[in-house]
Design an enzyme around this catalytic site. Sequence first.
Site, PDB file in Angstrom:
ATOM      1  N   GLU A 155     -10.790  34.662 -40.243  1.00 46.46           N
ATOM      2  CA  GLU A 155      -9.583  35.393 -39.838  1.00 46.46           C
ATOM      3  C   GLU A 155     -10.021  36.599 -38.986  1.00 46.46           C
ATOM      4  O   GLU A 155     -10.758  37.456 -39.484  1.00 46.46           O
ATOM      5  CB  GLU A 155      -8.820  35.865 -41.093  1.00 46.46           C
ATOM      6  CG  GLU A 155      -7.653  36.790 -40.866  1.00 46.46           C
ATOM      7  CD  GLU A 155      -6.605  36.221 -39.924  1.00 46.46           C
ATOM      8  OE1 GLU A 155      -5.918  35.263 -40.296  1.00 46.46           O
ATOM      9  OE2 GLU A 155      -6.492  36.733 -38.782  1.00 46.46           O
TER      10      GLU A 155
ATOM     11  N   ASP B  31     -13.368  34.320 -35.250  1.00 45.57           N
ATOM     12  CA  ASP B  31     -12.724  33.092 -34.792  1.00 45.57           C
ATOM     13  C   ASP B  31     -13.255  31.879 -35.567  1.00 45.57           C
ATOM     14  O   ASP B  31     -14.470  31.630 -35.567  1.00 45.57           O
ATOM     15  CB  ASP B  31     -13.003  32.943 -33.285  1.00 45.57           C
ATOM     16  CG  ASP B  31     -12.124  31.895 -32.629  1.00 45.57           C
ATOM     17  OD1 ASP B  31     -11.906  30.822 -33.236  1.00 45.57           O
ATOM     18  OD2 ASP B  31     -11.674  32.142 -31.501  1.00 45.57           O
TER      19      ASP B  31
ATOM     20  N   ASP C 188      -0.448  30.710 -35.845  1.00 49.79           N
ATOM     21  CA  ASP C 188       0.350  31.399 -34.823  1.00 49.79           C
ATOM     22  C   ASP C 188       1.067  30.356 -33.971  1.00 49.79           C
ATOM     23  O   ASP C 188       0.433  29.457 -33.421  1.00 49.79           O
ATOM     24  CB  ASP C 188      -0.560  32.255 -33.935  1.00 49.79           C
ATOM     25  CG  ASP C 188      -1.105  33.456 -34.686  1.00 49.79           C
ATOM     26  OD1 ASP C 188      -0.314  34.195 -35.283  1.00 49.79           O
ATOM     27  OD2 ASP C 188      -2.334  33.646 -34.683  1.00 49.79           O
TER      28      ASP C 188
ATOM     29  N   ASP D 178       6.510  26.328 -40.032  1.00 47.36           N
ATOM     30  CA  ASP D 178       7.972  26.326 -40.063  1.00 47.36           C
ATOM     31  C   ASP D 178       8.531  26.421 -38.639  1.00 47.36           C
ATOM     32  O   ASP D 178       9.619  26.923 -38.421  1.00 47.36           O
ATOM     33  CB  ASP D 178       8.509  27.453 -40.962  1.00 47.36           C
ATOM     34  CG  ASP D 178       8.037  28.831 -40.540  1.00 47.36           C
ATOM     35  OD1 ASP D 178       7.375  28.957 -39.483  1.00 47.36           O
ATOM     36  OD2 ASP D 178       8.331  29.802 -41.262  1.00 47.36           O
TER      37      ASP D 178
ATOM     38  N   THR E 299       2.228  31.167 -48.986  1.00 53.00           N
ATOM     39  CA  THR E 299       1.531  32.205 -48.235  1.00 53.00           C
ATOM     40  C   THR E 299       2.510  33.324 -47.853  1.00 53.00           C
ATOM     41  O   THR E 299       3.728  33.156 -47.899  1.00 53.00           O
ATOM     42  CB  THR E 299       0.875  31.649 -46.959  1.00 53.00           C
ATOM     43  OG1 THR E 299       1.899  31.427 -45.980  1.00 53.00           O
ATOM     44  CG2 THR E 299       0.110  30.370 -47.230  1.00 53.00           C
ATOM     45  N   ARG E 300       1.949  34.432 -47.459  1.00 55.36           N
ATOM     46  CA  ARG E 300       2.760  35.587 -47.106  1.00 55.36           C
ATOM     47  C   ARG E 300       3.638  35.287 -45.884  1.00 55.36           C
ATOM     48  O   ARG E 300       4.814  35.616 -45.832  1.00 55.36           O
ATOM     49  CB  ARG E 300       1.824  36.769 -46.797  1.00 55.36           C
ATOM     50  CG  ARG E 300       2.532  38.101 -46.831  1.00 55.36           C
ATOM     51  CD  ARG E 300       1.672  39.170 -46.229  1.00 55.36           C
ATOM     52  NE  ARG E 300       0.618  39.627 -47.123  1.00 55.36           N
ATOM     53  CZ  ARG E 300      -0.213  40.623 -46.824  1.00 55.36           C
ATOM     54  NH1 ARG E 300      -0.106  41.245 -45.648  1.00 55.36           N
ATOM     55  NH2 ARG E 300      -1.131  41.001 -47.657  1.00 55.36           N
TER      56      ARG E 300
HETATM   57  C1  LIG Z   1       0.973  33.427 -38.516  1.00 53.81           C
HETATM   58  S1  LIG Z   1      -0.478  33.968 -39.300  1.00 53.81           S
HETATM   59  C2  LIG Z   1      -0.455  33.087 -40.878  1.00 53.81           C
HETATM   60  C3  LIG Z   1      -1.443  33.642 -41.845  1.00 53.81           C
HETATM   61  C4  LIG Z   1      -1.532  32.894 -43.198  1.00 53.81           C
HETATM   62  N1  LIG Z   1      -2.097  31.566 -43.033  1.00 53.81           N
HETATM   63  C5  LIG Z   1      -0.193  32.834 -43.881  1.00 53.81           C
HETATM   64  O1  LIG Z   1       0.397  31.730 -43.899  1.00 53.81           O
HETATM   65  O2  LIG Z   1       0.271  33.889 -44.371  1.00 53.81           O
HETATM   66  C6  LIG Z   1      -1.759  33.071 -38.433  1.00 53.81           C
HETATM   67  C7  LIG Z   1      -3.104  33.695 -38.599  1.00 53.81           C
HETATM   68  O3  LIG Z   1      -4.083  32.897 -37.936  1.00 53.81           O
HETATM   69  C8  LIG Z   1      -5.048  33.766 -37.404  1.00 53.81           C
HETATM   70  N2  LIG Z   1      -5.793  33.053 -36.345  1.00 53.81           N
HETATM   71  C9  LIG Z   1      -5.356  32.722 -35.118  1.00 53.81           C
HETATM   72  N3  LIG Z   1      -6.325  32.143 -34.412  1.00 53.81           N
HETATM   73  C10 LIG Z   1      -7.406  32.062 -35.237  1.00 53.81           C
HETATM   74  C11 LIG Z   1      -8.717  31.577 -35.071  1.00 53.81           C
HETATM   75  N4  LIG Z   1      -9.123  31.046 -33.909  1.00 53.81           N
HETATM   76  N5  LIG Z   1      -9.562  31.671 -36.106  1.00 53.81           N
HETATM   77  C12 LIG Z   1      -9.172  32.209 -37.287  1.00 53.81           C
HETATM   78  N6  LIG Z   1      -7.935  32.700 -37.490  1.00 53.81           N
HETATM   79  C13 LIG Z   1      -7.064  32.632 -36.474  1.00 53.81           C
HETATM   80  C14 LIG Z   1      -4.250  34.953 -36.916  1.00 53.81           C
HETATM   81  O4  LIG Z   1      -5.028  36.125 -36.772  1.00 53.81           O
HETATM   82  C15 LIG Z   1      -3.196  35.080 -37.991  1.00 53.81           C
HETATM   83  O5  LIG Z   1      -3.552  36.000 -39.004  1.00 53.81           O
END
Ligand SMILES: C[S@@+](CC[C@H](N)C(=O)[O-])C[C@H]1O[C@@H](n2cnc3c(N)ncnc32)[C@H](O)[C@@H]1O
Length: 226
Positions: free
Chosen positions: A81, A108, A130, A166, A204-205
């Site tokens: 993350e 990453d 995302d 979602d 998840t949050r």
């Molecule tokens: C919309 S959030 C959801 C977080 C968590 N999975 C939840 O459901 O609460 C998506 C997360 O993916 C992370 N993310 C995006 N690209 C990523 C990557 N290449 N490697 C690791 N994390 C990544 C973002 O920083 C973000 O915190």
Amino acid sequence: MSDHHPPLRSYGRLKTRTIKPRQAALLETLLPGLRPPAGPFDPRALMPGAAEVWLEIGFGGGEHMAAQAARHPGALIIGAEPFQNGVASALRHIDEAQLTNVRVLDGDARELMANLPDASLERIFVLFPDPWPKARHNKRRIVQAETVAEFARLLKPGGALRFASDVAHYVDWALAKIGANPAFRWTADQAADWRVPPSDHITTRYEEKRLGDCAPVFLDFVRSAP
Ligand SMILES: C[S@@+](CC[C@H](N)C(=O)[O-])C[C@H]1O[C@@H](n2cnc3c(N)ncnc32)[C@H](O)[C@@H]1O
């Protein structure tokens, strides 16, 4: 000119709110010992005797990762993350539950995956990634043919990939991209299989925020034998 380009940025901001002092301290004290090696490594060497190794991509605040780790002490869970507030929150969960079976890359997930050997994982979670909803941004989504090929390389035969979202367009996108890879078989038989959270799922949050345009959808895939 080289054919190799760094992957497009798939995440948003690296930091939002000021990190609370206790969590900031954990970034200094706890995180260094939890980071996986920077080069190629065998994840089983990080926890000798681990029955399984799981990867969570984009763990956000780390609630799911920490709860799964507490439920499955024999599994080593590696999370990646880049969002610093999320990493700090995950460290708080790891510290409070005194978890010894979690490793954290504050970066990453694609870099981490590139350092893992073939067939080294039993499970991969991509939960509420995302959404990058604008068409011109879809290429930033973490689920791309290239990442799906990495999932196939890393999962053992019989290993499991869970995707949840979602955002209806992302669900269709994931089904198309993952479905296009013959290594994966979607396990669903009926609508309840994607509409009802799997029995081992932990909310998840981000899921709780209900920011998407559809009810949460859960797609479970199995890695077939090569
Ligand atoms: C919309 S959030 C959801 C977080 C968590 N999975 C939840 O459901 O609460 C998506 C997360 O993916 C992370 N993310 C995006 N690209 C990523 C990557 N290449 N490697 C690791 N994390 C990544 C973002 O920083 C973000 O915190």
